[in-house]
Every structure is written in structure tokens, then in C-alpha cells.
Design a protein around this motif. Structure first.
Motif, PDB file in Angstrom:
ATOM      1  N   THR A   1       1.436  -3.462   5.103  1.00 55.28           N
ATOM      2  CA  THR A   1       0.691  -4.312   4.178  1.00 55.28           C
ATOM      3  C   THR A   1       1.584  -5.331   3.473  1.00 55.28           C
ATOM      4  OG1 THR A   1      -0.798  -2.462   3.786  1.00 55.28           O
ATOM      5  CG2 THR A   1      -0.902  -4.259   2.212  1.00 55.28           C
ATOM      6  N   CYS A   2       2.844  -4.974   3.240  1.00 56.11           N
ATOM      7  CA  CYS A   2       3.752  -5.824   2.466  1.00 56.11           C
ATOM      8  C   CYS A   2       4.509  -6.813   3.351  1.00 56.11           C
ATOM      9  CB  CYS A   2       4.753  -4.955   1.720  1.00 56.11           C
ATOM     10  SG  CYS A   2       5.847  -4.065   2.863  1.00 56.11           S
TER      11      CYS A   2
ATOM     12  N   ALA B   1       4.273   1.658   0.418  1.00 57.91           N
ATOM     13  CA  ALA B   1       5.618   1.541  -0.146  1.00 57.91           C
ATOM     14  C   ALA B   1       6.642   2.370   0.612  1.00 57.91           C
ATOM     15  CB  ALA B   1       5.643   1.914  -1.624  1.00 57.91           C
ATOM     16  N   GLY B   2       6.291   2.799   1.823  1.00 60.99           N
ATOM     17  CA  GLY B   2       7.196   3.657   2.579  1.00 60.99           C
ATOM     18  C   GLY B   2       7.571   3.103   3.950  1.00 60.99           C
TER      19      GLY B   2
ATOM     20  N   ALA C   1       0.839  -1.199   0.000  1.00 58.51           N
ATOM     21  CA  ALA C   1       0.000   0.000   0.000  1.00 58.51           C
ATOM     22  C   ALA C   1       0.871   1.245   0.000  1.00 58.51           C
ATOM     23  CB  ALA C   1      -0.958   0.002   1.181  1.00 58.51           C
TER      24      ALA C   1
HETATM   25  S1  FES Z   1       3.769  -1.294   1.627  1.00 58.68           S
HETATM   26 FE1  FES Z   1       3.449  -0.174   3.451  1.00 58.68          FE
HETATM   27  S2  FES Z   1       5.075  -0.890   4.716  1.00 58.68           S
HETATM   28 FE2  FES Z   1       5.474  -1.828   2.818  1.00 58.68          FE
END
Ligand code: FES
Length: 407
Positions: free
Chosen positions: A361-362, A355-356, A353
């Protein structure tokens, strides 16, 4: 994640997160949901309500403090449609209607240059349909709610004091938490410090006033405005170390707090965490959620991209398990890419979600090999100890790495 984790990401009905002890982490998936209402909160923010049909209501059950990712297509510079995902915190207490349906409410604040939030603030209307990920996130009370949307799981045996420090749209998950715990029983006290630039930026003005009216002796609200003069100098100006210490020493019931909830930009959250730590507050009692960190990565562009191996053989083999299926991808060492980046090339449904390093989520379990995890604002220390990593932040440091998104 507030327009927290703000400006984040999404896809069609498929997979995403995890599960942990039946609460914060469970498998998440995308479904198209109809927008049943759009309400303006401020000049730059709206509340969006999604109708959840009865057949999906269990899947969209949530714990106050969680977020959903939204997904839509927008043209890039060349006019090619690109998927954009953004995560937004849920702002209302969970409810179920008589016919078994439910709803999800999020607040979307316009980010400067944010394609999704600008579009939503200018064009999103009731009747539209958006892909919405089922709720995820661990910014939840650990002491008071152990089950999804289950009031009976709330411990009503003793008094609890909650303190929240929020800035801007960081108020969004706090609204859901405060509304829920205050309504849960009469032994809850909730103090909220809410920082904004000016009065016109304050989101949920009426709802906060309503909480004050409804719980005059249990809900205390302290608006701090950085660019406007309030009667009290303490409540005017930026929340810096000095102001925070004074707030904690005077207007906040800081010494007997059961849980702290911090939500806002990194600098504020870090300031409060450091200050609380210096006061000897147990970190276990402090939950925090950040706005997006750094520059959003264009991960969507990785989906379906061909793998370009290094002919010299300097490659990393990445194996991953997702939904019971094991896949593999080769990543050139020179690319220095994350596990998520590489995995998305061969499985577009790999969950992510923000990417930070913020939303979790990942998350996946490292089964073998070693990685370097750049940022982690999502995993608890015990999760890291048990081998979980954020794949959007983890780069292999061994020749072969295997992770399990299902673990
Ligand atoms: S996508 Fe949100 S922490 Fe990795």
C-alpha cells in the motif's frame, strides 16, 4: 491481506494505493461502510460483510485475492484514542446486485493480543459503520484475470491448473480466488492444501465442502492438521519439508501447474517457495502473501508529531508527491526513520496498511536519492527495477530523497 497482513491499519475518506495496468494497483481511499452481516466461522474467526452503495460500487470493485484495510479508534494505555488499521483479505467472489450496489466480505481471525481482531470478534455487529479502504493488493491470478471484476477477461481457451497452499486465515483470499476461477469455466482445476492445528480451527468448512460437491472432479482439498491425527499420516502433523515433498509427489498435480498461491505465515510460505524453486518451478508462477511480519509499528502515533531536527545539521531532506501535491519533511539521521514515518508527520493521508513490507500500500517511486529497503514481500522484481520502493521499509541513504506516491 488475510487477517493476512493481519493486524494492520487505516483513516477517513482519503487516499492510499496505486495503479498498475488497470488491475492490482490503483488509488485506494477510505469510506465509511455499514456492516450488513457478521457470521461466525470458528470460535476465533468471523466473516464480516460490508454493504457497498451503488455510488461506491465501482470504487470497491476488486480482483479475487485482494484485501481491504479497516480503520477504527481504540484507546491506548493512557486512554487516548488512537487510530488502528488492519488489513483483511476479501473472501468472496465479486458480485454486483441489480440496484448497482455490491458488497465486500472479509474474514477476521482473532490474533493473540490483537486489539482490532479481538474487538471485532467480540463486539462487531450488523449495523455498525467502519472506515473501509477500497481494495488493493497484487495477490491475484496473472493469467486468468486482467480486468477488475470482468468475467470476459478470463481466458477460457485452455485448461488451467491452480494449486494453493494456505494455513489458518491464509485461506481467506484463496476462497475468493478458488470460487471465482472454478466458476469461470469448466477447464479449471484447483488443488488446495489447507493446514491448521485442529479441525475446530478450519475456517470456511461448509464453503469448502460446497466447492467439493459442486466441482468434484476439478477441486481437490487436502486438510492437514498439525495437532490431530487424521487417517492418512501424510495429512497429520506439521507441514515440513518432507511432508511437503511427499504431497507434491503424490496428491498434488504438481508438475503441470499454471499458478501457485501461497498464503500463511512466513515459515510455511518460504518453505513452499524454496521447495518449488528446487523443483525448477518458474518463480513467475508463484504468488504469495504473508501474515504480518515482525512487530506492528505504531505509525499512527507519527501523525502530526512535530519535526525535531538535529541541530548539528545531520538531517535528511525527504520530498514526496501525493495526490499531485508535493510536501517535504526533514528527518534527523539519528532517528533512522523510514520515509513513511517521516512523511506521516506532515501528511496524515500518506497511504499505508501493514507497515511490514507485505501489502504494498505504501509503494512509491524513488525519483532521486538512494534508500535502503529492509523488507520487501510486496513488490515484483520488475517494479523494484523500475525504481519503486516500499516507503514503510525504506530509509534514506543519501542527504536528499524524493519519492512519488502518484507514479
Ligand atoms: S504499508 Fe504494507 S508494505 Fe508498506
Amino acid at each position: 491481506m488475510t487477517d493476512q497482513l493481519n493486524e494492520t491499519a487505516a483513516e477517513p475518506a482519503e487516499a492510499a494505493t496505486e495503479q498498475t495496468e488497470g488491475t492490482a494497483r490503483r488509488r485506494a481511499s477510505f469510506h465509511p461502510l455499514e456492516v450488513s452481516g457478521v457470521r461466525r466461522l470458528t470460535n476465533d474467526s468471523i466473516e464480516v460483510t460490508f454493504a457497498v452503495p451503488a455510488a461506491l460500487a465501482d470504487e470497491y470493485d476488486y480482483i479475487p485475492g485482494q484485501y481491504v484495510a479497516l480503520r477504527a479508534q481504540f484507546p491506548d494505555e493512557s486512554g487516548t484514542p488512537r487510530e488502528v488499521r488492519r488489513s483483511y483479505s476479501i473472501c468472496a467472489a465479486p458480485r454486483r446486485f441489480e440496484d448497482g450496489s455490491s458488497e465486500i466480505k472479509v474474514a477476521i481471525k482473532r490474533d493473540l493480543g490483537g486489539v482490532f481482531s479481538t474487538w471485532a470478534n467480540e463486539s462487531l455487529e450488523a449495523g455498525a459503520t467502519l472506515d473501509v479502504m477500497s481494495p488493493a493488493g497484487a495477490f491475484i491470478s496473472k493469467h486468468r484475470m486482467t480486468g477488475l471484476n470482468d468475467p470476459s477477461s478470463i481466458d477460457t481457451e485452455r485448461e488451467h491448473t491452480f494449486v494453493a497452499v494456505a494455513a489458518g486465515s491464509g485461506i481467506t483470499p484463496i476462497m475468493a480466488i478458488a470460487r471465482t476461477v472454478l466458476a469461470a469455466d469448466e477447464h479449471v482445476r484447483f488443488d488446495l492444501v489447507y493446514a491448521n492445528k485442529a479441525a475446530m480451527d478450519v475456517m470456511f468448512v461448509e464453503e469448502l465442502a460446497d466447492l467439493k460437491d459442486r466441482y468434484p472432479s476439478r477441486f481437490a482439498l487436502h486438510h492437514v492438521l498439525s495437532r490431530e491425527q487424521r487417517i492418512s499420516p501424510l495429512l497429520s502433523g506439521r507441514v515440513d519439508s518432507e511432508k511437503l515433498t511427499t504431497l507434491l509427489n503424490t496428491v498434488i498435480h504438481a508438475d503441470d501447474v499454471d499458478e501457485w498461491f501461497l498464503c500463511g505465515p512466513f515459515e510455511l510460505v518460504q518453505l513452499v517457495r524454496d521447495t518449488l524453486s528446487a523443483r525448477g518451478v518458474d518463480p513467475e508462477k508463484v504468488r504469495f502473501e504473508l501474515f504480518t511480519t515482525g512487530t506492528p509499528t505504531n505509525l499512527e502515533g507519527n501523525i502530526g508529531r512535530p519535526v525535531v531536527e538535529d541541530p548539528s545539521g545531520a538531517n535528511v531532506e525527504i520530498e514526496f508527491t501525493l495526490d499531485g501535491l508535493t510536501g517535504a519533511v526533514t528527518s534527523p539521521v539519528s532517528a533512522n526513520e523510514t520515509i513513511l514515518n517521516a512523511a506521516l508527520r506532515v501528511r496524515p493521508d500518506v497511504p499505508f496498511a501493514c507497515a511490514g513490507g507485505v501489502c504494498g500500500t505504501c509503494r512509491a517511486k524513488l525519483v532521486s536519492g538512494t534508500v535502503d529497503m529492509a523488507e520487501n514481500y510486496a513488490l515484483e522484481p520488475d517494479e523494484v527495477e523500475r525504481g519503486y520502493v516500499l516507503t514503510c521499509q525504506s530509509r534514506p541513504t543519501s542527504e536528499c530523497v524524493s519519492v512519488d506516491f502518484d507514479a
